[in-house]
Design a protein around this motif. Structure first.
Motif, PDB file in Angstrom:
ATOM      1  N   ASN A  91      -1.136   9.711  -2.035  1.00  0.00           N
ATOM      2  CA  ASN A  91       0.269   9.437  -1.269  1.00  0.00           C
ATOM      3  C   ASN A  91       1.417   9.591  -1.931  1.00  0.00           C
ATOM      4  OD1 ASN A  91       0.630   6.923  -2.164  1.00  0.00           O
ATOM      5  ND2 ASN A  91      -0.639   5.851  -0.586  1.00  0.00           N
ATOM      6  N   SER A 117       8.319   5.990   7.469  1.00  0.00           N
ATOM      7  CA  SER A 117       7.550   5.714   6.085  1.00  0.00           C
ATOM      8  C   SER A 117       6.171   6.764   6.432  1.00  0.00           C
ATOM      9  CB  SER A 117       6.956   4.207   6.012  1.00  0.00           C
ATOM     10  OG  SER A 117       8.077   3.398   6.143  1.00  0.00           O
ATOM     11  N   ARG A 155       5.262   9.547   3.466  1.00  0.00           N
ATOM     12  CA  ARG A 155       4.009   9.876   2.741  1.00  0.00           C
ATOM     13  C   ARG A 155       3.533  11.122   1.961  1.00  0.00           C
ATOM     14  NH1 ARG A 155       0.882   9.909   7.341  1.00  0.00           N
ATOM     15  NH2 ARG A 155       1.280  12.253   7.403  1.00  0.00           N
ATOM     16  N   ASP A 195      11.263   5.414   0.588  1.00  0.00           N
ATOM     17  CA  ASP A 195      10.842   4.662   1.785  1.00  0.00           C
ATOM     18  C   ASP A 195      11.703   5.160   3.111  1.00  0.00           C
ATOM     19  OD1 ASP A 195      13.189   3.040   2.008  1.00  0.00           O
ATOM     20  OD2 ASP A 195      12.141   1.335   0.702  1.00  0.00           O
ATOM     21  N   HIS A 248      -0.605   4.932   6.865  1.00  0.00           N
ATOM     22  CA  HIS A 248      -1.046   5.310   5.408  1.00  0.00           C
ATOM     23  C   HIS A 248      -2.344   6.336   5.584  1.00  0.00           C
ATOM     24  CE1 HIS A 248      -3.559   3.933   2.046  1.00  0.00           C
ATOM     25  NE2 HIS A 248      -2.465   3.665   1.585  1.00  0.00           N
ATOM     26  N   PHE A 280       5.387   8.483  -1.133  1.00  0.00           N
ATOM     27  CA  PHE A 280       6.300   7.590  -0.880  1.00  0.00           C
ATOM     28  C   PHE A 280       7.177   7.440  -2.104  1.00  0.00           C
ATOM     29  CE2 PHE A 280       2.540   5.979   1.940  1.00  0.00           C
ATOM     30  CZ  PHE A 280       3.145   5.868   2.686  1.00  0.00           C
ATOM     31  N   SER A 300       0.777  -1.233   0.101  1.00  0.00           N
ATOM     32  CA  SER A 300       0.083   0.021  -0.048  1.00  0.00           C
ATOM     33  C   SER A 300       0.930   1.319   0.277  1.00  0.00           C
ATOM     34  CB  SER A 300      -0.965  -0.052   1.118  1.00  0.00           C
ATOM     35  OG  SER A 300      -1.785  -1.122   1.088  1.00  0.00           O
ATOM     36  N   LYS A 301       2.229   1.138   0.414  1.00  0.00           N
ATOM     37  CA  LYS A 301       3.034   2.366   0.693  1.00  0.00           C
ATOM     38  C   LYS A 301       4.170   2.094  -0.536  1.00  0.00           C
ATOM     39  CE  LYS A 301       2.317   2.680   5.415  1.00  0.00           C
ATOM     40  NZ  LYS A 301       2.960   2.630   6.821  1.00  0.00           N
ATOM     41  N   CYS A 325       6.434  -2.286   6.296  1.00  0.00           N
ATOM     42  CA  CYS A 325       6.556  -1.107   7.161  1.00  0.00           C
ATOM     43  C   CYS A 325       6.052  -1.751   8.795  1.00  0.00           C
ATOM     44  CB  CYS A 325       5.459  -0.124   7.050  1.00  0.00           C
ATOM     45  SG  CYS A 325       3.574  -0.656   7.246  1.00  0.00           S
TER      46      CYS A 325
END
Lengths: 222, 311
Positions: B126, B112, B86, B131, B115, B128, A153-154, A161
């Motif tokens: 977002n 990070s 983010r 990282d 979310h 990113f 998701s990132k 994470c």
């Protein structure tokens, strides 16, 4: 393949407001396979639109047509002869198909009937999942065939994470943690040493961040 | 670790002197009133060596970490400026690092970021671009090589003590130490861990850290958070991703009468501090009393961490 989902009916109705003769144009490519924009779906949507417009007292004439692919000039030209009969095209192709239709036919309104959602595949009939984000620089060698850009998701490149719990992603307990899948695969391949390789900052120019992309086969340009 | 200080921050000095370090945390307000931070600062001052200023934690919009850090410095305290990947691309990240350093920030925590789904703008895009490990690498390159990520030279490199977080309780457990090793290789100076409730599991992680000799390359500060109530303990156990609250702690909170639960929460936190102080490889604690800043001093006092060394 490219997965698309039909837009909400009310949104489609709103788009074709004021048009009395339209073409609902299906695509024989990906959206036929994922059951959202092919011949059968053209028939269903057209019937629904006719009924709804009749009910509103504003009937609409619809030409139903499906071509092999809306992202290919060879097939797009095939609808030209029908265009004088309509004042708008409601395309059931993915966004690429809608763009191609719009670029090809100036003076003709072209509307999208689908939301293009992702590049993926079917787990089983009628069940589609995202697997690629078309970043343009495939990293699957390092991640045992599981894509962290599309599936984390990132989009983290150096591991999970702190939100990875029991194999699931922090954003949704239904979503697999991509990094758990990667680690499981690396272990099964006896390649865990690859995990500690530092993945340097990514060059996103190959992604859409470098502007709209193209791919040219020079040997076909003569 | 070399003789010369990397940043000259108080936190770095305390750790380098071999003292057991204490950090705290201060969440910026959801508004432009600096008094909110000043009030929190008054509660926290002298109770720890440095204080994390969170960066839009849980993806909820708050006053910026840089601005809040500056307000904290005006109150005579040392911030650890948090930065998440983010919300910024590498251009904004490097620009903010220069800005923070120019304003006097000496510690930075590379994260990070939660979310955005959890926050007040779940519709947002977002970033990113980097990282957290790449962010560590970026700060180190700026500090030690005097270079931007793009390769150009920096005139006036930022001097920052580089921190990161690690969650020993997240899955998959077996890569949690290798992941720390990656952060160490990228150049991290100190680590603050996720809140520790499951001490045996933390001990197991710490043992692996020591076995690999990582504790000699990075300072590890164990995260401690007091429960305000049984309700909070239950919420953390069930609703916070990556949190590991053992059944027996939940029971201990549940079996405590409601009016005594806050006190019991503090007791547990203090006991954890004692255990961490004795544990090999642990260089300090990170006290996160979430929206309960007035208790940081009490925990630090009871754990024997006060007064803080003046370096």
């Amino acid at each position: 393949m490219v997965i698309g989902e039909r837009k909400p009916f009310d949104e489609i109705m709103k788009m074709i407001e004021g048009h009395n003769k339209i073409m609902v144009l299906g695509c024989g490519g990906c959206v036929t396979v994922c059951l959202t924009g092919g011949h059968d779906e053209v028939r269903v949507l057209s019937s629904q639109l006719r009924m709804a417009r009749d009910k509103d007292g504003k009937p609409v004439e619809i030409i139903e047509k499906t071509i092999e692919r809306q992202c290919d000039p060879e097939y797009i030209e095939g609808v030209q002869a029908l265009l004088p009969e309509v004042d708008a095209i409601l395309s059931m192709a993915c966004g690429a198909g809608v763009n191609f239709m719009a670029e090809t036919y100036s003076g003709m309104a072209v509307y999208p009937a689908l939301n293009t959602t992702f590049v993926g595949g079917s787990k089983k009939e009628g069940y589609y999942v995202e697997r690629c984000q078309t970043c343009g620089d495939c990293k699957l060698y390092f991640t045992a065939g599981i894509c962290p850009i599309a599936r984390c998701s990132k989009s983290l490149l150096n591991g999970p994470c702190g939100g990875s719990t029991k194999g699931k992603c922090e954003i949704d307990s239904e979503v697999d943690c991509a990094w758990q899948l990667i680690i499981d695969r690396l272990k099964s391949l006896n390649q865990m040493d690859r995990y500690e390789d530092f993945m340097a900052v990514n060059d996103w120019r190959s992604n859409r961040d470098g502007g709209p992309r193209k791919m040219i086969r020079e040997d076909f340009q003569r | 670790m070399s003789e010369e200080y990397k940043s000259g921050s108080k936190l770095e000095k305390v750790l380098r002197a071999g003292q057991f370090a204490v950090t705290g945390e201060c969440g910026p307000p959801r508004g432009a009133d600096p008094e909110v931070i000043k009030k929190k600062c008054a509660l926290l001052k002298d109770k720890a060596d440095a204080f994390n200023i969170t960066d839009n934690q849980t993806s909820v919009v708050r006053m910026s970490s840089i601005a809040s850090s500056v307000i904290m410095m005006q109150e005579g305290m040392e911030p650890v400026m948090q930065m998440v990947c983010r919300d910024r691309n590498r251009i904004a990240i490097q620009s903010d690092i220069l800005g923070g350093a120019a304003l006097g920030v000496k510690n930075m925590l590379c994260l990070s970021g939660d979310h955005q789904k959890f926050g007040d703008h779940p519709q947002s895009k977002n970033v990113f671009d980097l990282d957290s490990i790449q962010l560590i690498h970026t700060v180190k390159k700026m500090r030690d090589e005097h270079k931007f990520l793009g390769g150009d030279e920096i005139k006036g490199a930022p001097k920052l003590f580089i921190g990161a977080a690690e969650n020993p309780f997240a899955d998959p457990f077996e890569i949690r130490v290798p992941r720390l090793a990656k952060k160490v290789a990228a150049g991290v100076d100190f680590i603050q861990t996720q809140c520790i409730f499951n001490l045996p599991k933390f001990e197991e992680w710490m043992k692996q850290v020591v076995d690999r000799g990582l504790h000699e390359k990075v300072y590890i500060l164990g995260g401690v958070t007091p429960f305000k109530s049984f309700g909070m303990a239950k919420y953390m156990a069930n609703n916070v991703p990556g949190m590991d609250v053992p059944e027996e702690l939940l029971k201990r909170m549940k079996d405590t009468p409601k009016e005594k639960q806050a006190e019991e929460g503090i007791n547990i936190a203090v006991e954890t501090c004692f255990k961490l102080k004795e544990m090999k490889g642990v260089a300090g604690v990170h006290l996160m009393a979430i929206e309960w800043e007035e208790k940081v001093g009490e925990i630090a006092q009871k754990a024997g961490f006060l007064p803080r060394p003046q370096l």
